[in-house]
Enzyme design. Structure first.
Site, PDB file in Angstrom:
ATOM      1  N   ASP A   1     -61.844 -26.119  29.857  1.00 19.54           N
ATOM      2  CA  ASP A   1     -60.571 -26.074  29.131  1.00 19.54           C
ATOM      3  C   ASP A   1     -59.354 -26.233  30.037  1.00 19.54           C
ATOM      4  O   ASP A   1     -58.273 -25.721  29.744  1.00 19.54           O
ATOM      5  CB  ASP A   1     -60.434 -24.762  28.326  1.00 19.54           C
ATOM      6  CG  ASP A   1     -61.545 -24.612  27.320  1.00 19.54           C
ATOM      7  OD1 ASP A   1     -61.983 -25.632  26.769  1.00 19.54           O
ATOM      8  OD2 ASP A   1     -61.975 -23.465  27.080  1.00 19.54           O
TER       9      ASP A   1
ATOM     10  N   LYS B   1     -58.759 -31.455  30.557  1.00 18.91           N
ATOM     11  CA  LYS B   1     -59.399 -32.730  30.928  1.00 18.91           C
ATOM     12  C   LYS B   1     -59.105 -33.812  29.904  1.00 18.91           C
ATOM     13  O   LYS B   1     -58.868 -34.965  30.247  1.00 18.91           O
ATOM     14  CB  LYS B   1     -60.932 -32.530  31.056  1.00 18.91           C
ATOM     15  CG  LYS B   1     -61.327 -31.517  32.110  1.00 18.91           C
ATOM     16  CD  LYS B   1     -62.818 -31.234  32.090  1.00 18.91           C
ATOM     17  CE  LYS B   1     -63.291 -30.539  30.839  1.00 18.91           C
ATOM     18  NZ  LYS B   1     -62.835 -29.135  30.688  1.00 18.91           N
TER      19      LYS B   1
ATOM     20  N   GLY C   1     -64.603 -29.167  23.845  1.00 21.90           N
ATOM     21  CA  GLY C   1     -63.514 -29.298  22.880  1.00 21.90           C
ATOM     22  C   GLY C   1     -62.289 -29.749  23.635  1.00 21.90           C
ATOM     23  O   GLY C   1     -61.795 -29.029  24.501  1.00 21.90           O
ATOM     24  N   HIS C   2     -61.837 -30.965  23.390  1.00 21.52           N
ATOM     25  CA  HIS C   2     -60.729 -31.537  24.140  1.00 21.52           C
ATOM     26  C   HIS C   2     -59.587 -31.854  23.183  1.00 21.52           C
ATOM     27  O   HIS C   2     -59.754 -32.649  22.257  1.00 21.52           O
ATOM     28  CB  HIS C   2     -61.182 -32.813  24.861  1.00 21.52           C
ATOM     29  CG  HIS C   2     -62.354 -32.599  25.772  1.00 21.52           C
ATOM     30  ND1 HIS C   2     -63.149 -33.600  26.228  1.00 21.52           N
ATOM     31  CD2 HIS C   2     -62.860 -31.462  26.324  1.00 21.52           C
ATOM     32  CE1 HIS C   2     -64.099 -33.110  27.012  1.00 21.52           C
ATOM     33  NE2 HIS C   2     -63.944 -31.810  27.072  1.00 21.52           N
TER      34      HIS C   2
ATOM     35  N   GLN D   1     -66.720 -29.386  30.284  1.00 21.44           N
ATOM     36  CA  GLN D   1     -66.872 -28.058  30.904  1.00 21.44           C
ATOM     37  C   GLN D   1     -66.191 -28.031  32.285  1.00 21.44           C
ATOM     38  O   GLN D   1     -65.235 -28.755  32.490  1.00 21.44           O
ATOM     39  CB  GLN D   1     -68.352 -27.641  30.988  1.00 21.44           C
ATOM     40  CG  GLN D   1     -68.977 -27.320  29.634  1.00 21.44           C
ATOM     41  CD  GLN D   1     -69.437 -28.529  28.845  1.00 21.44           C
ATOM     42  OE1 GLN D   1     -70.117 -29.397  29.367  1.00 21.44           O
ATOM     43  NE2 GLN D   1     -69.069 -28.600  27.592  1.00 21.44           N
TER      44      GLN D   1
HETATM   45  P1  GDP Z   1     -60.264 -29.554  28.023  1.00 24.60           P
HETATM   46  O1  GDP Z   1     -61.459 -28.963  27.364  1.00 24.60           O
HETATM   47  O2  GDP Z   1     -60.318 -29.455  29.510  1.00 24.60           O
HETATM   48  O3  GDP Z   1     -59.958 -30.947  27.554  1.00 24.60           O
HETATM   49  O4  GDP Z   1     -59.032 -28.646  27.595  1.00 24.60           O
HETATM   50  P2  GDP Z   1     -58.724 -28.117  26.104  1.00 24.60           P
HETATM   51  O5  GDP Z   1     -58.175 -29.250  25.316  1.00 24.60           O
HETATM   52  O6  GDP Z   1     -59.879 -27.380  25.546  1.00 24.60           O
HETATM   53  O7  GDP Z   1     -57.653 -27.010  26.413  1.00 24.60           O
HETATM   54  C1  GDP Z   1     -56.411 -27.312  26.962  1.00 24.60           C
HETATM   55  C2  GDP Z   1     -55.330 -26.900  25.942  1.00 24.60           C
HETATM   56  O8  GDP Z   1     -54.081 -26.829  26.605  1.00 24.60           O
HETATM   57  C3  GDP Z   1     -55.166 -27.897  24.823  1.00 24.60           C
HETATM   58  O9  GDP Z   1     -54.806 -27.188  23.652  1.00 24.60           O
HETATM   59  C4  GDP Z   1     -53.988 -28.767  25.273  1.00 24.60           C
HETATM   60  O10 GDP Z   1     -53.230 -29.314  24.201  1.00 24.60           O
HETATM   61  C5  GDP Z   1     -53.169 -27.757  26.025  1.00 24.60           C
HETATM   62  N1  GDP Z   1     -52.439 -28.303  27.177  1.00 24.60           N
HETATM   63  C6  GDP Z   1     -52.857 -29.232  28.072  1.00 24.60           C
HETATM   64  N2  GDP Z   1     -51.927 -29.408  29.020  1.00 24.60           N
HETATM   65  C7  GDP Z   1     -50.904 -28.561  28.730  1.00 24.60           C
HETATM   66  C8  GDP Z   1     -49.658 -28.258  29.365  1.00 24.60           C
HETATM   67  O11 GDP Z   1     -49.286 -28.794  30.402  1.00 24.60           O
HETATM   68  N3  GDP Z   1     -48.876 -27.303  28.762  1.00 24.60           N
HETATM   69  C9  GDP Z   1     -49.247 -26.668  27.618  1.00 24.60           C
HETATM   70  N4  GDP Z   1     -48.425 -25.750  27.113  1.00 24.60           N
HETATM   71  N5  GDP Z   1     -50.413 -26.948  26.994  1.00 24.60           N
HETATM   72  C10 GDP Z   1     -51.222 -27.867  27.551  1.00 24.60           C
HETATM   73  P1  IMO Z   2     -64.672 -28.047  27.607  1.00 25.49           P
HETATM   74  O1  IMO Z   2     -65.267 -29.422  27.838  1.00 25.49           O
HETATM   75  C1  IMO Z   2     -65.036 -23.754  28.081  1.00 25.49           C
HETATM   76  C2  IMO Z   2     -69.092 -22.093  27.933  1.00 25.49           C
HETATM   77  C3  IMO Z   2     -69.434 -21.200  26.760  1.00 25.49           C
HETATM   78  C4  IMO Z   2     -70.418 -20.268  27.432  1.00 25.49           C
HETATM   79  C5  IMO Z   2     -71.184 -21.212  28.364  1.00 25.49           C
HETATM   80  C6  IMO Z   2     -72.504 -21.739  27.803  1.00 25.49           C
HETATM   81  O2  IMO Z   2     -63.834 -27.935  26.400  1.00 25.49           O
HETATM   82  O3  IMO Z   2     -64.013 -27.569  28.867  1.00 25.49           O
HETATM   83  P2  IMO Z   2     -73.076 -23.560  25.957  1.00 25.49           P
HETATM   84  O4  IMO Z   2     -72.736 -23.619  24.501  1.00 25.49           O
HETATM   85  O5  IMO Z   2     -72.589 -24.716  26.740  1.00 25.49           O
HETATM   86  O6  IMO Z   2     -74.533 -23.277  26.191  1.00 25.49           O
HETATM   87  O7  IMO Z   2     -72.293 -22.260  26.489  1.00 25.49           O
HETATM   88  O8  IMO Z   2     -70.319 -22.301  28.615  1.00 25.49           O
HETATM   89  N1  IMO Z   2     -68.576 -23.426  27.560  1.00 25.49           N
HETATM   90  C7  IMO Z   2     -67.286 -23.785  27.673  1.00 25.49           C
HETATM   91  N2  IMO Z   2     -66.208 -23.073  28.048  1.00 25.49           N
HETATM   92  N3  IMO Z   2     -64.915 -25.064  27.783  1.00 25.49           N
HETATM   93  C8  IMO Z   2     -65.999 -25.792  27.442  1.00 25.49           C
HETATM   94  O9  IMO Z   2     -65.960 -27.137  27.300  1.00 25.49           O
HETATM   95  C9  IMO Z   2     -67.252 -25.152  27.320  1.00 25.49           C
HETATM   96  N4  IMO Z   2     -68.488 -25.557  26.979  1.00 25.49           N
HETATM   97  C10 IMO Z   2     -69.291 -24.505  27.143  1.00 25.49           C
HETATM   98  O10 IMO Z   2     -68.298 -20.517  26.291  1.00 25.49           O
HETATM   99  O11 IMO Z   2     -69.753 -19.345  28.219  1.00 25.49           O
HETATM  100 MG    MG Z   3     -61.923 -27.503  25.968  1.00 16.29          MG
END
Ligand code: GDP
Ligand code: IMO
Ligand code: MG
Length: 434
Positions: free
Chosen positions: A13, A16, A40-41, A223
């Site tokens: 999270d 990416k 989840g992106h 991840q």
């Molecule tokens: P990923 O799994 O690495 O793609 O990251 P996620 O999308 O799960 O989580 C990142 C969250 O932070 C998302 O809700 C983005 O919209 C938000 N986000 C990303 N960059 C920024 C930033 O620079 N500032 C803020 N406030 N939110 C951001």
């Molecule tokens: P993105 O791509 C954050 C965590 C789960 C749990 C562990 C194992 O959005 O960064 P799983 O379902 O993969 O067997 O769970 O990994 N986990 C993540 N945490 N971001 C993710 O993906 C994750 N995908 C799995 O919360 O701790």
């Molecule tokens: Mg994510």
């Protein structure tokens, strides 16, 4: 030609998806190489929000071929729903390609993920319950059913009959849980096959042909490094190779093809699920990060645990992934915190460690050693140049660069595509920014 790998440097999270979306504008292909719909992106542009799980985050750019590589585990039902959702928002999915070799997530994988977690009690991993671990286990056990099997109904059915005997016995006899019927699964998976057929190819050939033609490719990690099955905080990890090394087996290219590896890190740290987290905060600063950063999981909606930036884990991510630079996200979230802490090293029984293997027992004993730096109050969310940041925000980034001995190539100051500062010259020339 430039082939770039984007890797989460923490526990996932890190942002990416939004960085992939930004860079995909300058490449011909974006490739996912591991994980599944546990990812989840969130990508935001022009006030539109997209939540991607299996589809590469390059899909929002109409000119990019998006590849789900062989290392990904595919739940066909969630993939179809994701494709429908994108199409309903006007995003074409014609450029998607799915590897014939991807393993399929089956309904019994999802059921087994849940019953296993329930039975583990306090030892549970806190998985996303998407069936990821059971699907990768079957792949390694050679019980897996793959995307290519969808197009050979007889072979698919025979494999399903054999494996379901074992899975149903486990579900029934060990967990007293509901079992599955061959015909039900067979019928739905044959329907999925018809919908997905047009996207399926041997992606290893596709990716290598693109490389041979000198096209630029972006490899999008899911991840993060500390969730890697080999190098993460085992057993509190996911079941795939989330590190840069995973690119090669998960997409079928050789190691000499990568030019640049970028580690994505938040300007603080979060984790979702169970497992050790040395800099975790249980106070108002942690709540501030969660509220301001909207730190709730994209896939499960769970509140993310929040803590200070940890240099020990980023040094480790730098080593394991051979990182060239960092993309530091969510700097705007720290705005308003008076004193910002940075963990520089760990103290274990009076000995100080700058570098450490993230093994759970060792991390459990590690007390973070912090330095403190002054925060800033100014709104930074519209700033586009590093030099225009408030003095203390600039200083914070410079301290991180020095402590980690790695440059920050990008800094994001808000979730929208344009809320980004490009700091490094190589990236500026790649993005053709003066
Ligand atoms: P990923 O799994 O690495 O793609 O990251 P996620 O999308 O799960 O989580 C990142 C969250 O932070 C998302 O809700 C983005 O919209 C938000 N986000 C990303 N960059 C920024 C930033 O620079 N500032 C803020 N406030 N939110 C951001
Ligand atoms: P993105 O791509 C954050 C965590 C789960 C749990 C562990 C194992 O959005 O960064 P799983 O379902 O993969 O067997 O769970 O990994 N986990 C993540 N945490 N971001 C993710 O993906 C994750 N995908 C799995 O919360 O701790
Ligand atoms: Mg994510």
């Amino acid at each position: 030609m430039s082939n770039i790998v984007l890797i989460g440097a923490q526990w996932g999270d890190e942002g990416k998806g939004r960085i992939t979306d930004l860079l995909s504008n300058k490449v011909e292909m974006v490739v996912r190489f591991q994980g599944g719909d546990n990812a989840g992106h969130t990508v935001i542009f022009d006030k539109n929000e997209f939540k991607l799980h299996l589809v590469p985050s390059g899909i929002l750019n109409p000119n990019v071929i998006c590849v789900i590589g062989n290392g990904v585990v595919v739940n066909p039902m969630t993939l179809i729903n994701e494709l429908k959702d994108l199409e309903s928002k006007g995003i074409s999915t014609d450029n998607l390609r799915i590897s014939t070799n991807c393993h399929l997530i089956m309904p019994y994988h999802i059921a087994l993920d849940s019953v296993t977690e329930n039975s583990l009690g306090t030892l549970k991993i806190g998985t996303t319950r998407k069936g990821i671990g059971p699907a990768y286990s079957d792949k390694a056990s050679r019980f897996g059913i793959r995307v290519c099997d969808l197009f050979n109904p007889e072979a698919f059915k025979q494999k399903l009959i054999n494996i379901l005997k074992i899975k149903n016995a486990i579900l029934d006899k060990i967990y007293s849980s509901d079992t599955f019927e061959v015909e039900d699964i067979f019928t739905s998976y044959m329907q999925y096959a018809q919908i997905l057929k047009k996207y399926v190819v041997d992606t290893a050939f596709l990716v290598n042909e693109a490389l041979d033609k000198g096209k630029s490719i972006l490899f999008e990690g899911a991840q993060g490094t500390l969730l890697d099955i080999d190098h993460g905080t085992y057993p509190y990890v996911t079941s795939s190779s989330t590190i840069s090394g995973g690119v090669f087996s998960g997409s079928g290219i050789g190691p000499k093809k990568v030019d640049n590896v970028i580690g994505i890190t938040k300007s603080y740290c979060t984790r979702v699920g169970e497992g050790v987290f040395p800099t975790e905060l249980f106070d108002s600063d942690g709540d501030y990060m969660r509220n301001r950063g909207n730190e709730y999981g994209t896939t499960t909606g769970r509140a993310r645990r929040c803590g200070w930036f940890d240099c020990v884990i980023i040094r480790y991510a730098k080593m394991i992934n051979n990182l060239d630079s960092l993309a530091i996200t969510k700097l705007d979230v720290l705005t308003g915190i008076k004193k910002i802490k940075i963990c520089t090293s760990y103290d274990i029984n009076g000995s100080i460690y700058d570098n450490l293997s993230p093994n759970c027992e060792t991390l459990q004993k590690s007390k973070p050693v912090y330095i403190e730096t002054d925060g800033w109050e100014e709104d930074i969310s519209d700033i586009k140049e590093f030099d225009k940041l408030p003095h203390n925000a600039k200083k914070y980034i410079e301290i991180l660069e020095e402590l980690l001995n790695i440059p920050a190539s990008m800094i994001s100051v808000g979730p929208d595509r344009n809320q980004i500062i490009i700091k490094d010259n190589w990236l500026k020339s790649f993005l053709k920014i003066r």
